[in-house]
Design a protein around this motif. Structure first.
Motif, PDB file in Angstrom:
ATOM      1  N   ALA A 122      72.321  -6.110  -5.413  1.00 60.11           N
ATOM      2  CA  ALA A 122      73.050  -6.755  -6.508  1.00 60.11           C
ATOM      3  C   ALA A 122      72.703  -6.035  -7.799  1.00 60.11           C
ATOM      4  N   HIS A 123      73.482  -6.306  -8.829  1.00 60.06           N
ATOM      5  CA  HIS A 123      73.217  -5.778 -10.156  1.00 60.06           C
ATOM      6  C   HIS A 123      72.852  -6.935 -11.078  1.00 60.06           C
ATOM      7  N   ASP A 157      71.072   3.031 -12.783  1.00 59.62           N
ATOM      8  CA  ASP A 157      70.436   4.253 -12.293  1.00 59.62           C
ATOM      9  C   ASP A 157      69.833   4.053 -10.908  1.00 59.62           C
ATOM     10  N   ASP A 158      70.212   2.959 -10.235  1.00 61.76           N
ATOM     11  CA  ASP A 158      69.717   2.617  -8.894  1.00 61.76           C
ATOM     12  C   ASP A 158      68.214   2.335  -8.858  1.00 61.76           C
ATOM     13  N   LYS A 159      67.629   2.021  -9.996  1.00 58.04           N
ATOM     14  CA  LYS A 159      66.222   1.659 -10.024  1.00 58.04           C
ATOM     15  C   LYS A 159      66.087   0.142  -9.878  1.00 58.04           C
ATOM     16  N   VAL A 196      62.260  -0.155  -0.836  1.00 56.59           N
ATOM     17  CA  VAL A 196      61.638   1.154  -0.652  1.00 56.59           C
ATOM     18  C   VAL A 196      62.277   2.117  -1.645  1.00 56.59           C
ATOM     19  N   VAL A 197      61.451   2.806  -2.425  1.00 54.38           N
ATOM     20  CA  VAL A 197      61.968   3.669  -3.485  1.00 54.38           C
ATOM     21  C   VAL A 197      61.452   5.098  -3.300  1.00 54.38           C
ATOM     22  N   ASP A 198      62.180   6.045  -3.895  1.00 55.99           N
ATOM     23  CA  ASP A 198      61.790   7.449  -3.821  1.00 55.99           C
ATOM     24  C   ASP A 198      60.840   7.795  -4.968  1.00 55.99           C
ATOM     25  N   GLU A 199      60.613   9.106  -5.160  1.00 59.69           N
ATOM     26  CA  GLU A 199      59.673   9.550  -6.194  1.00 59.69           C
ATOM     27  C   GLU A 199      60.115   9.166  -7.596  1.00 59.69           C
ATOM     28  N   GLU A 200      61.407   8.952  -7.775  1.00 60.90           N
ATOM     29  CA  GLU A 200      61.935   8.572  -9.087  1.00 60.90           C
ATOM     30  C   GLU A 200      62.210   7.068  -9.178  1.00 60.90           C
ATOM     31  N   ASP A 201      61.652   6.323  -8.222  1.00 60.29           N
ATOM     32  CA  ASP A 201      61.772   4.861  -8.194  1.00 60.29           C
ATOM     33  C   ASP A 201      63.201   4.384  -7.965  1.00 60.29           C
ATOM     34  N   ARG A 202      64.023   5.210  -7.331  1.00 57.52           N
ATOM     35  CA  ARG A 202      65.378   4.793  -6.980  1.00 57.52           C
ATOM     36  C   ARG A 202      65.391   4.187  -5.580  1.00 57.52           C
TER      37      ARG A 202
END
Length: 236
Positions: A16-17, A43-45, A127-133
């Motif tokens: 959700a947004h 930004d998908d964070k 679960v997020v990547d190195e850029e917290d996305r």
């Protein structure tokens, strides 16, 4: 040896947004038969998480019965939740979500993710990547999947990864038996320090419930034999 979050997470995430309406959040949960979802920005964070508990809290806060407004926080949860008045007026995911979002990275061990869940009293971890996305989500059910491994799979990994590869023990020097996830190690190892190492590494194998130690040190055994009196000799 140990499996990581990226191997069990769900990549197709329902999200959700902050501007998603209360009713749309309810529809998403019902349509996909899930109990919670992450809230992401443009930004998908991940900025928060909305769960069924948050929705029920909102409905309870709107109840005219004061007793229905009294709720207790999970004692282990450190998440910041909106005050009851704000919850009652909540109309978007931004108003409902719990913050900050507790997240994990895909390369983290499943056991570590489980400890994070328990510490914060949450049912799911974005679960997020190195850029917290956002790249996935891991639920309690996902993490418990490791315990569905068969005893044969567990035993094979203990023999190959722990005894052979990590410790370099001669074949057959230690036997491994597994029953319902309980691993029994029996036999002799070259050095006394190999015993706690073998136990610790065995515990790290996914699916292991417990370890029964039947290991002995060959050097200790040899010293005991050398120090024992010979048959028929006086022991004085």
């Amino acid at each position: 040896m140990a499996r990581i979050v990226g191997e069990v997470m769900t990549s197709d995430v329902v999200e959700a947004h902050p501007e998603t309406s209360f009713k749309d959040v309810v529809r998403l949960l019902d349509r996909h038969r899930i109990s919670g979802l992450p809230v992401v920005d443009d930004d998908d964070k991940v900025v928060g998480v909305v769960s069924q508990t948050d929705l029920v809290r909102r409905q309870a806060a709107r109840s005219p019965d004061d007793r229905a407004r009294r709720s207790r926080r999970h004692p282990s949860s450190r998440l910041r939740r909106p005050r009851s008045g704000a919850v009652a007026r909540a109309v978007t995911a931004r108003d409902l979500m719990s913050t900050p979002a507790i997240t994990v990275h895909p390369e983290q061990r499943i056991a570590d993710a489980a400890r994070v869940m328990e510490r914060h009293g949450v049912e799911r971890l974005p679960v997020v990547d190195e850029e917290d996305r956002l790249i996935g989500i891991a639920t309690r059910r996902d993490l418990l999947r490791v315990f569905l491994r068969t005893d044969e799979e567990i035993g094979r990994e203990v023999r190959e990864e722990v005894l052979d590869l990590a410790l370099g023990l001669p074949a057959g020097s230690v036997t491994v038996s597994v029953r319902d996830g309980m691993v029994t190690l029996a036999g002799a190892v070259p050095h006394h320090g190999d015993i706690p190492t073998a136990i610790r590494l065995t515990y790290r194998v996914d699916g292991v419930v417990g370890v029964v130690n039947g290991l002995a040190c060959r050097a200790d055994a040899a010293r005991r034999v050398e120090g024992a009196p010979s048959s028929g000799a006086p022991s004085g």
